[in-house]
Design a protein around this motif. Structure first.
Motif, mmCIF file in Angstrom:
data_model
loop_
_atom_site.group_PDB
_atom_site.id
_atom_site.type_symbol
_atom_site.label_atom_id
_atom_site.label_comp_id
_atom_site.label_asym_id
_atom_site.label_seq_id
_atom_site.Cartn_x
_atom_site.Cartn_y
_atom_site.Cartn_z
ATOM 1 N N THR A 3 0.833 -1.200 0.000
ATOM 2 C CA THR A 3 0.000 0.000 0.000
ATOM 3 C C THR A 3 0.866 1.248 0.000
ATOM 4 O O THR A 3 0.566 2.234 -0.682
ATOM 5 N N GLU A 4 1.961 1.182 0.735
ATOM 6 C CA GLU A 4 2.868 2.324 0.823
ATOM 7 C C GLU A 4 3.440 2.683 -0.543
ATOM 8 O O GLU A 4 3.525 3.870 -0.905
ATOM 9 N N LEU A 5 3.826 1.669 -1.331
ATOM 10 C CA LEU A 5 4.367 1.930 -2.660
ATOM 11 C C LEU A 5 3.287 2.464 -3.587
ATOM 12 O O LEU A 5 3.536 3.373 -4.392
ATOM 13 N N LEU A 6 2.081 1.939 -3.485
ATOM 14 C CA LEU A 6 0.980 2.421 -4.324
ATOM 15 C C LEU A 6 0.692 3.895 -4.053
ATOM 16 O O LEU A 6 0.460 4.675 -4.987
ATOM 17 N N VAL A 7 0.703 4.266 -2.784
ATOM 18 C CA VAL A 7 0.485 5.667 -2.423
ATOM 19 C C VAL A 7 1.606 6.539 -2.983
ATOM 20 O O VAL A 7 1.366 7.625 -3.521
ATOM 21 N N MET A 8 2.826 6.040 -2.886
ATOM 22 C CA MET A 8 3.970 6.776 -3.411
ATOM 23 C C MET A 8 3.855 6.971 -4.923
ATOM 24 O O MET A 8 4.159 8.042 -5.450
ATOM 25 N N LEU A 9 3.413 5.936 -5.633
ATOM 26 C CA LEU A 9 3.262 6.044 -7.082
ATOM 27 C C LEU A 9 2.200 7.070 -7.452
ATOM 28 O O LEU A 9 2.367 7.824 -8.421
ATOM 29 N N ASP A 10 1.117 7.116 -6.704
ATOM 30 C CA ASP A 10 0.075 8.123 -6.958
ATOM 31 C C ASP A 10 0.634 9.533 -6.767
ATOM 32 O O ASP A 10 0.356 10.443 -7.563
ATOM 33 N N GLU A 11 1.408 9.713 -5.718
ATOM 34 C CA GLU A 11 2.031 11.014 -5.481
ATOM 35 C C GLU A 11 3.015 11.356 -6.588
ATOM 36 O O GLU A 11 3.099 12.510 -7.029
ATOM 37 N N ALA A 12 3.751 10.346 -7.053
ATOM 38 C CA ALA A 12 4.727 10.563 -8.121
ATOM 39 C C ALA A 12 4.030 10.979 -9.418
ATOM 40 O O ALA A 12 4.515 11.858 -10.138
ATOM 41 N N LYS A 13 2.897 10.368 -9.720
ATOM 42 C CA LYS A 13 2.148 10.728 -10.928
ATOM 43 C C LYS A 13 1.683 12.173 -10.862
ATOM 44 O O LYS A 13 1.756 12.907 -11.860
ATOM 45 N N ARG A 14 1.221 12.593 -9.700
ATOM 46 C CA ARG A 14 0.804 13.984 -9.553
ATOM 47 C C ARG A 14 1.996 14.917 -9.767
ATOM 48 O O ARG A 14 1.859 16.000 -10.350
ATOM 49 N N GLY A 15 3.156 14.469 -9.309
ATOM 50 C CA GLY A 15 4.362 15.259 -9.514
ATOM 51 C C GLY A 15 4.722 15.399 -10.976
ATOM 52 O O GLY A 15 5.147 16.471 -11.429
ATOM 53 N N VAL A 16 4.562 14.331 -11.735
ATOM 54 C CA VAL A 16 4.853 14.370 -13.174
ATOM 55 C C VAL A 16 3.899 15.326 -13.881
ATOM 56 O O VAL A 16 4.301 16.117 -14.737
ATOM 57 N N PHE A 17 2.624 15.272 -13.517
ATOM 58 C CA PHE A 17 1.634 16.154 -14.136
ATOM 59 C C PHE A 17 1.896 17.617 -13.808
ATOM 60 O O PHE A 17 1.688 18.503 -14.652
ATOM 61 N N SER A 18 2.361 17.886 -12.607
ATOM 62 C CA SER A 18 2.555 19.268 -12.178
ATOM 63 C C SER A 18 3.915 19.833 -12.576
ATOM 64 O O SER A 18 4.092 21.054 -12.615
ATOM 65 N N HIS A 19 4.868 18.957 -12.889
ATOM 66 C CA HIS A 19 6.201 19.446 -13.242
ATOM 67 C C HIS A 19 6.129 20.182 -14.582
ATOM 68 O O HIS A 19 5.558 19.674 -15.550
ATOM 69 N N PRO A 20 6.694 21.387 -14.662
ATOM 70 C CA PRO A 20 6.568 22.176 -15.897
ATOM 71 C C PRO A 20 7.178 21.516 -17.129
ATOM 72 O O PRO A 20 6.797 21.843 -18.253
ATOM 73 N N LYS A 21 8.106 20.582 -16.921
ATOM 74 C CA LYS A 21 8.722 19.902 -18.059
ATOM 75 C C LYS A 21 8.401 18.415 -18.087
ATOM 76 O O LYS A 21 9.036 17.647 -18.805
ATOM 77 N N GLY A 22 7.392 18.014 -17.313
ATOM 78 C CA GLY A 22 6.941 16.627 -17.345
ATOM 79 C C GLY A 22 7.930 15.647 -16.774
ATOM 80 O O GLY A 22 7.924 14.468 -17.133
ATOM 81 N N GLU A 23 8.772 16.082 -15.858
ATOM 82 C CA GLU A 23 9.851 15.252 -15.320
ATOM 83 C C GLU A 23 9.417 14.480 -14.076
ATOM 84 O O GLU A 23 8.604 14.954 -13.276
ATOM 85 N N LEU A 24 9.959 13.282 -13.938
ATOM 86 C CA LEU A 24 9.879 12.533 -12.682
ATOM 87 C C LEU A 24 11.248 12.687 -12.033
ATOM 88 O O LEU A 24 12.212 12.042 -12.447
ATOM 89 N N VAL A 25 11.330 13.548 -11.053
ATOM 90 C CA VAL A 25 12.640 13.954 -10.542
ATOM 91 C C VAL A 25 13.331 12.810 -9.794
ATOM 92 O O VAL A 25 12.690 11.905 -9.255
ATOM 93 N N LEU A 26 14.651 12.882 -9.751
ATOM 94 C CA LEU A 26 15.467 11.828 -9.168
ATOM 95 C C LEU A 26 15.130 11.506 -7.707
ATOM 96 O O LEU A 26 15.069 10.330 -7.348
ATOM 97 N N PRO A 27 14.916 12.504 -6.840
ATOM 98 C CA PRO A 27 14.587 12.150 -5.449
ATOM 99 C C PRO A 27 13.371 11.235 -5.324
ATOM 100 O O PRO A 27 13.346 10.343 -4.466
ATOM 101 N N ILE A 28 12.380 11.429 -6.196
ATOM 102 C CA ILE A 28 11.196 10.568 -6.156
ATOM 103 C C ILE A 28 11.534 9.188 -6.712
ATOM 104 O O ILE A 28 11.100 8.166 -6.167
ATOM 105 N N ARG A 29 12.308 9.138 -7.790
ATOM 106 C CA ARG A 29 12.697 7.838 -8.339
ATOM 107 C C ARG A 29 13.497 7.047 -7.307
ATOM 108 O O ARG A 29 13.332 5.830 -7.175
ATOM 109 N N ARG A 30 14.356 7.719 -6.582
ATOM 110 C CA ARG A 30 15.142 7.042 -5.550
ATOM 111 C C ARG A 30 14.245 6.424 -4.479
ATOM 112 O O ARG A 30 14.504 5.317 -4.001
#
Length: 209
Positions: A3-30
C-alpha cells in the motif's frame, strides 16, 4: 505491491503532471527504488543478488526495451543492445562474471560518446547510455542511492556518467533532455507515466518476496 508503494506512485504521478517539463525527478525515483527491497551488499567484491536488486535491474531493462525502437530505427544492423541484455541475463544466471559486464560498460560507453559527437541529434546514443545504466545496476545495484549522494539532488546536478537508465531512456523518448528546446514535454511526461503505471509494477511483481 505494498500500500505504501501504491500511495507513493500516486504522489509521483501527480508530480509528473505538475512538473513544468513533465519530469519525474530523481529524489522521487530514488524513493521508488528504495521500496523495491534490500540492496545487494558486497561480499568479496561481488554484489549479492537480492530481490530488490533483481527488481531494480528489471526496471532498467524494461526502460531500455521501451525505447529500443529508437536504436533500431537509427542503427538497424546493430544488434548490440540485444547482446548486452543477454549478457545481463547470463550474469544473473552466473554464466559470466562482473568483469565481463564492466568491460562491456567501458567499451560501449566510448562507442555511444562517439555516436553523440558524430551526430548531436542522435537519440540512439541515449538508448545506448540507458543500456549501460542497466548494466551498472546489475553488478553495482544503483550507485545513485549511495550515502555520499544527497537525497535531494536532481539529475541535472550530476555528471552524465552518473545518470540512470530511466533518465537516459526518457531523454531518448522525448527527443532530448528537458534543457533542450526541441525536446517534447508531452513525450517526456508520457514516458514517466508509463514508467509509473506499467514499468514499476511489472518490475516489482517479477520477483516475489
Amino acid at each position: 505491491m505494498s500500500t505504501e508503494l501504491l500511495v507513493m506512485l500516486d504522489e509521483a504521478k501527480r508530480g509528473v503532471f505538475s512538473h513544468p517539463k513533465g519530469e519525474l525527478v530523481l529524489p522521487i525515483r530514488r524513493k521508488v527504488w528504495n521500496k523495491f527491497g534490500e540492496y545487494g551488499a558486497k561480499d568479496a567484491g561481488k554484489v549479492i543478488q537480492t530481490i530488490g536488486l533483481r527488481r531494480r535491474a528489471e526496471l532498467d531493462i524494461l526502460c531500455v526495451k521501451h525505447v529500443m525502437n529508437i536504436w533500431n530505427s537509427e542503427r538497424p544492423n546493430d544488434n548490440r543492445l540485444i547482446e548486452i541484455l543477454k549478457m545481463i541475463d547470463d550474469y544473473f544466471n552466473s554464466n559470466i562474471g562482473k568483469d565481463a559486464l564492466r568491460h562491456i560498460k567501458n567499451n560501449f560507453w566510448t562507442d555511444c560518446e562517439e555516436m553523440l559527437y558524430e551526430n548531436e541529434s542522435s537519440m540512439a546514443c541515449y538508448v545506448g547510455f540507458a543500456t549501460i545504466g542497466a548494466v551498472c545496476t546489475s553488478y553495482l545495484d544503483k550507485s545513485l542511492v549511495s550515502d555520499h549522494i544527497d537525497s535531494r539532488v536532481l539529475d541535472d546536478e550530476l555528471d552524465p556518467f552518473s545518470w540512470d537508465a530511466s533518465y537516459y531512456a526518457a531523454i531518448a523518448y522525448a527527443g532530448g533532455a528537458s534543457t533542450e528546446e526541441n525536446s517534447s514535454i508531452d513525450k517526456r511526461r508520457e514516458f514517466w507515466l508509463w514508467y509509473l503505471n506499467e514499468a514499476v509494477p511489472k518490475a516489482y511483481e517479477a520477483y516475489k518476496d
